[in-house]
Design a protein around this motif. Structure first.
Motif, PDB file in Angstrom:
ATOM      1  N   GLN A 140       8.473   1.693 -10.935  1.00 44.58           N
ATOM      2  CA  GLN A 140       7.339   2.616 -11.075  1.00 44.58           C
ATOM      3  C   GLN A 140       6.022   1.845 -10.922  1.00 44.58           C
ATOM      4  OE1 GLN A 140       8.530   5.554 -10.520  1.00 44.58           O
ATOM      5  NE2 GLN A 140       7.674   6.597 -12.296  1.00 44.58           N
ATOM      6  N   PHE A 141       5.969   0.694 -11.559  1.00 46.67           N
ATOM      7  CA  PHE A 141       4.763  -0.127 -11.491  1.00 46.67           C
ATOM      8  C   PHE A 141       4.494  -0.556 -10.056  1.00 46.67           C
ATOM      9  CE2 PHE A 141       2.788  -4.359 -11.568  1.00 46.67           C
ATOM     10  CZ  PHE A 141       1.578  -4.032 -12.157  1.00 46.67           C
ATOM     11  N   MET A 142       5.545  -0.997  -9.372  1.00 45.16           N
ATOM     12  CA  MET A 142       5.398  -1.448  -7.996  1.00 45.16           C
ATOM     13  C   MET A 142       4.962  -0.294  -7.091  1.00 45.16           C
ATOM     14  SD  MET A 142       5.862  -4.582  -8.167  1.00 45.16           S
ATOM     15  CE  MET A 142       6.173  -5.295  -6.587  1.00 45.16           C
ATOM     16  N   ARG A 143       5.456   0.905  -7.317  1.00 45.22           N
ATOM     17  CA  ARG A 143       5.064   2.069  -6.514  1.00 45.22           C
ATOM     18  C   ARG A 143       3.591   2.397  -6.729  1.00 45.22           C
ATOM     19  NH1 ARG A 143      10.103   5.301  -8.247  1.00 45.22           N
ATOM     20  NH2 ARG A 143      11.649   4.294  -6.943  1.00 45.22           N
ATOM     21  N   ARG A 144       3.172   2.365  -7.999  1.00 47.29           N
ATOM     22  CA  ARG A 144       1.768   2.641  -8.298  1.00 47.29           C
ATOM     23  C   ARG A 144       0.867   1.572  -7.674  1.00 47.29           C
ATOM     24  NH1 ARG A 144       2.272   3.010 -14.246  1.00 47.29           N
ATOM     25  NH2 ARG A 144       3.940   4.481 -14.338  1.00 47.29           N
ATOM     26  N   LEU A 145       1.324   0.360  -7.771  1.00 49.38           N
ATOM     27  CA  LEU A 145       0.548  -0.753  -7.225  1.00 49.38           C
ATOM     28  C   LEU A 145       0.439  -0.626  -5.712  1.00 49.38           C
ATOM     29  CD1 LEU A 145      -0.832  -3.312  -8.209  1.00 49.38           C
ATOM     30  CD2 LEU A 145       1.265  -4.541  -7.775  1.00 49.38           C
ATOM     31  N   ALA A 146       1.524  -0.214  -5.077  1.00 51.88           N
ATOM     32  CA  ALA A 146       1.532  -0.045  -3.637  1.00 51.88           C
ATOM     33  C   ALA A 146       0.710   1.159  -3.219  1.00 51.88           C
ATOM     34  CB  ALA A 146       2.957   0.088  -3.128  1.00 51.88           C
ATOM     35  N   ALA A 147       0.620   2.159  -4.050  1.00 48.89           N
ATOM     36  CA  ALA A 147      -0.099   3.363  -3.735  1.00 48.89           C
ATOM     37  C   ALA A 147      -1.599   3.201  -3.930  1.00 48.89           C
ATOM     38  CB  ALA A 147       0.417   4.522  -4.578  1.00 48.89           C
ATOM     39  N   GLU A 148      -2.045   2.286  -4.691  1.00 47.77           N
ATOM     40  CA  GLU A 148      -3.457   2.091  -4.946  1.00 47.77           C
ATOM     41  C   GLU A 148      -4.099   1.390  -3.738  1.00 47.77           C
ATOM     42  OE1 GLU A 148      -4.267  -0.011  -8.577  1.00 47.77           O
ATOM     43  OE2 GLU A 148      -3.150   1.425  -9.765  1.00 47.77           O
ATOM     44  N   PRO A 149      -5.281   1.841  -3.392  1.00 44.04           N
ATOM     45  CA  PRO A 149      -5.974   1.192  -2.273  1.00 44.04           C
ATOM     46  C   PRO A 149      -6.442  -0.192  -2.696  1.00 44.04           C
ATOM     47  CG  PRO A 149      -7.329   2.961  -3.168  1.00 44.04           C
ATOM     48  CD  PRO A 149      -6.039   2.955  -3.912  1.00 44.04           C
ATOM     49  N   LEU A 150      -6.464  -1.081  -1.739  1.00 41.28           N
ATOM     50  CA  LEU A 150      -6.927  -2.444  -1.991  1.00 41.28           C
ATOM     51  C   LEU A 150      -8.434  -2.452  -1.981  1.00 41.28           C
ATOM     52  CD1 LEU A 150      -4.466  -4.409   0.250  1.00 41.28           C
ATOM     53  CD2 LEU A 150      -4.446  -4.283  -2.227  1.00 41.28           C
TER      54      LEU A 150
END
Length: 151
Positions: A140-150
């Motif tokens: 879940q954390f990795m998905r949220r992290l991947a979904a957030e714009p850089l």
């Protein structure tokens, strides 16, 4: 699977334990009956001597005296024989008690083994659930992290 086998063994042990307990109870009853017989003979001997002494105070003929002595001798033999029977019955009851207690000890050891196995299985299950929960949270954390714009 293992617990099923152990539970079957425990059931067999319980059945054996119940039989041994029944044998012990019967042996204990036999011992008590033998003791009562012994006590009855001893009491009868005492009463017979007292009655004979009361009758003898008026005087006894030699034939009556010989019969008295002979009968007391037979009572003494019967008392000795019954005393041996009491000892044998007591020994048998004690042996059966020890057999019963030994079987009880084996059954309790098996039950403890099953309890420990159950506790170990539960611990493994809880650890697996924790690993699954950790893995899910990590994903879940990795998905949220991947979904957030850089930034």
């Amino acid at each position: 699977m293992i617990n099923h086998r152990f539970n079957m063994l425990i059931k067999i042990q319980q059945d054996r334990e119940e039989k041994l307990q029944a044998h012990f109870v019967k042996a204990q009853q036999f011992y008590q009956q033998a003791q009562q017989k012994y006590q009855g003979l001893a009491n009868y001997r005492t009463e017979y001597i007292q009655q004979s002494q009361q009758q003898g105070s008026a005087g006894l003929q030699s034939r009556q005296y010989n019969q008295f002595v002979s009968f007391i001798g037979k009572l003494d033999q019967a008392i000795q024989q019954q005393g041996r029977a009491v000892q044998q019955a007591q020994a048998a009851a004690e042996q059966r008690k020890q057999s019963w207690l030994a079987m009880q000890k084996k059954r309790k050891a098996l039950e403890l083994l099953v309890q420990r196995n159950d506790a170990a299985e539960l611990q493994k299950q809880l650890q697996q659930e924790q690993r699954n929960a950790d893995e899910y949270a990590s994903q879940q954390f990795m998905r949220r992290l991947a979904a957030e714009p850089l930034l």
